[in-house]
Write an enzyme that holds these catalytic residues in place. Structure first.
Site, PDB file in Angstrom:
ATOM      1  N   CYS A 149     -91.457  33.635 -18.418  1.00 30.21           N
ATOM      2  CA  CYS A 149     -90.208  33.725 -19.176  1.00 30.21           C
ATOM      3  C   CYS A 149     -89.103  32.943 -18.478  1.00 30.21           C
ATOM      4  O   CYS A 149     -88.494  33.435 -17.525  1.00 30.21           O
ATOM      5  CB  CYS A 149     -89.807  35.193 -19.345  1.00 30.21           C
ATOM      6  SG  CYS A 149     -88.219  35.352 -20.155  1.00 30.21           S
ATOM      7  N   CYS A 152     -85.659  34.574 -18.559  1.00 33.49           N
ATOM      8  CA  CYS A 152     -85.432  35.678 -17.624  1.00 33.49           C
ATOM      9  C   CYS A 152     -85.280  35.140 -16.200  1.00 33.49           C
ATOM     10  O   CYS A 152     -84.424  35.591 -15.454  1.00 33.49           O
ATOM     11  CB  CYS A 152     -86.599  36.658 -17.592  1.00 33.49           C
ATOM     12  SG  CYS A 152     -87.428  36.909 -19.122  1.00 33.49           S
ATOM     13  N   ASP A 153     -86.154  34.221 -15.814  1.00 41.89           N
ATOM     14  CA  ASP A 153     -86.260  33.862 -14.401  1.00 41.89           C
ATOM     15  C   ASP A 153     -85.695  32.489 -14.045  1.00 41.89           C
ATOM     16  O   ASP A 153     -85.427  32.222 -12.874  1.00 41.89           O
ATOM     17  CB  ASP A 153     -87.742  33.931 -13.973  1.00 41.89           C
ATOM     18  CG  ASP A 153     -88.298  35.330 -14.163  1.00 41.89           C
ATOM     19  OD1 ASP A 153     -87.522  36.289 -14.003  1.00 41.89           O
ATOM     20  OD2 ASP A 153     -89.484  35.467 -14.482  1.00 41.89           O
TER      21      ASP A 153
END
Ligand code: NDP
Length: 364
Positions: A149, A152-153
């Site tokens: 992701c 997200c990261d």
């Protein structure tokens, strides 16, 4: 409280666009739905709110002329479902019994939920390559340089101004690579073929981006690194030449598609070979009367937030009809009522629960 049984007419599993739309409709129909969502879990890749929680700009959801952020959109869905009285519960369902109605759902905290109808909206999760180095820390570098992701990261300090790798050739890979160029020095898309699967518009966006380069006909065989530094490279195999190399990079984003979250229903509900739940085509009915499925868990084709919301609405209306003793179309083509009456696909006869066939004619 152990062994407490909660009784409901409608239980919804999943809190993405499909589940929350089903909740809005069934709550407005005064059916007091209970919506159960899985807790956030990085390893199992569950996020209450579904995949839009890990998306940034949503530009194609109708009604938002200037776009909206994924988490903001889901907050609106949730507020709307809450406003009409949806009850929320965050827990893992460990087992379901669909052999008779009311259906029984068992939670990890020893609660039993008994429901007349079940709407499954458990969505889909990212797929992994299954190669050495990919597993979660400490077995591999998952969470220490390996992610599925980018949203997200990608912004993490470890990836800033570094060389990153995205694996895959579909729209997700293009989207992830494009997103990562906000932070990375360079992003290499590694694809196993010499043609992308991604839509033309997404391909062109990626081709135009000077920070993105493509490595074709290549598979990632291993992710390498050290516990201290995290990922330091990937071992690549050129499938045309057979040549191998260790390609230096600080992060690997796997973007090779998704898998429907249907393990709980294996052997209970009909699925296709990938695991997507089969629904009627004329309704969201599964092969078990009273169990409906909506959103990505039953849609391997469209997989959009708006189609998920659309089928969530359909599931709610199907559950309402079923609870109102009205017939619902089944995958077999026949229609069935909550009493167990079957209406034949040609609508000419009704088979009663005790097996008698009567003509489906009005007395007039
Ligand atoms: P897709 O199934 O479309 O693509 C998966 C990609 O990963 C393919 O290129 C495939 O290669 C590759 N792949 C699969 N398994 C492996 C493996 N084991 N090793 C190496 N490569 C592998 O999945 P996506 O998640 O990209 O997209 C799913 C759907 O969601 C699509 O319909 C897409 O259009 C949609 N989507 C739309 C977006 C948007 O419009 N903004 C954003 C993201 C997704 P190969 O091509 O060789 O099969």
């Amino acid at each position: 409280m152990p062994n407490q049984t909660i009784k409901r007419d409608v239980v919804i599993l999943g809190s993405g666009p499909a589940g929350l739309t089903a909740a809005i409709y069934t709550a407005r129909a005064s059916l007091k739905p209970l919506l159960i969502d899985a807790p956030a879990d990085a390893e199992k890749q569950t996020t209450p709110g579904g995949q839009l929680m890990i998306t940034t700009d949503v530009e194609n959801y109708p009604g938002f002329g200037h776009g909206i952020q994924g988490p903001d959109l889901m907050a609106e869905f949730r507020a709307q479902a809450e406003r009409f009285g949806t009850e929320f519960m965050e827990t893992w369902i460990t087992e379901v019994d669909l052999s008779e109605r009311p259906f029984q759902l068992y939670t990890e905290t020893d609660q039993t939920i008994s429901t007349q109808t079940l709407i499954i909206a458990t969505g889909a999760s990212a797929k992994w390559l299954g190669i050495p180095g990919e597993a979660k820390v400490p077995a591999g570098f998952g969470g220490n340089g390996v992610s599925a992701c980018a949203t997200c990261d990608g912004p993490l300090p470890a990836f800033r101004n570094k060389t990153l790798v995205v694996v895959g050739g579909g729209d997700t890979a293009m989207e992830e690579a494009t997103f990562l160029t906000r932070y990375a020095a360079k992003v290499y898309v590694i694809h196993r073929r010499d043609k992308l699967r991604a839509s033309k518009i997404m391909q062109e966006k990626a081709f135009r981006n000077e920070k993105i380069e493509f490595i074709w006909n290549t598979t990632v065989e291993e992710i390498v690194g050290t516990p201290e530094e995290g990922v330091t490279g990937v071992r690549l195999l050129n499938t045309e030449t057979g040549e191998e190399q260790v390609f230096p990079c600080a992060g690997v984003f796997v973007a090779i598609g998704h898998k429907p979250n249907t393990d709980l229903f294996k052997g209970l509900l009909e699925m296709d070979e990938v695991g997507y739940l089969k629904t009627s085509g004329h309704s969201t009915a599964t092969n078990i009367p009273g169990v409906f499925a909506c959103g990505d868990v039953q849609d391997s084709v469209y997989r959009q937030a708006v189609t998920a919301a659309g089928t969530g609405c359909m599931s709610a209306i199907d559950a309402e009809r079923y609870l109102d003793h009205l017939p619902v179309a089944m995958p077999s083509g026949e229609e069935i009522t909550i009493e167990g009456e079957h209406i034949t696909p040609d609508h000419k006869a009704i088979i009663t629960p005790d097996g008698h066939m009567v003509p489906n004619e009005s007395e007039a």
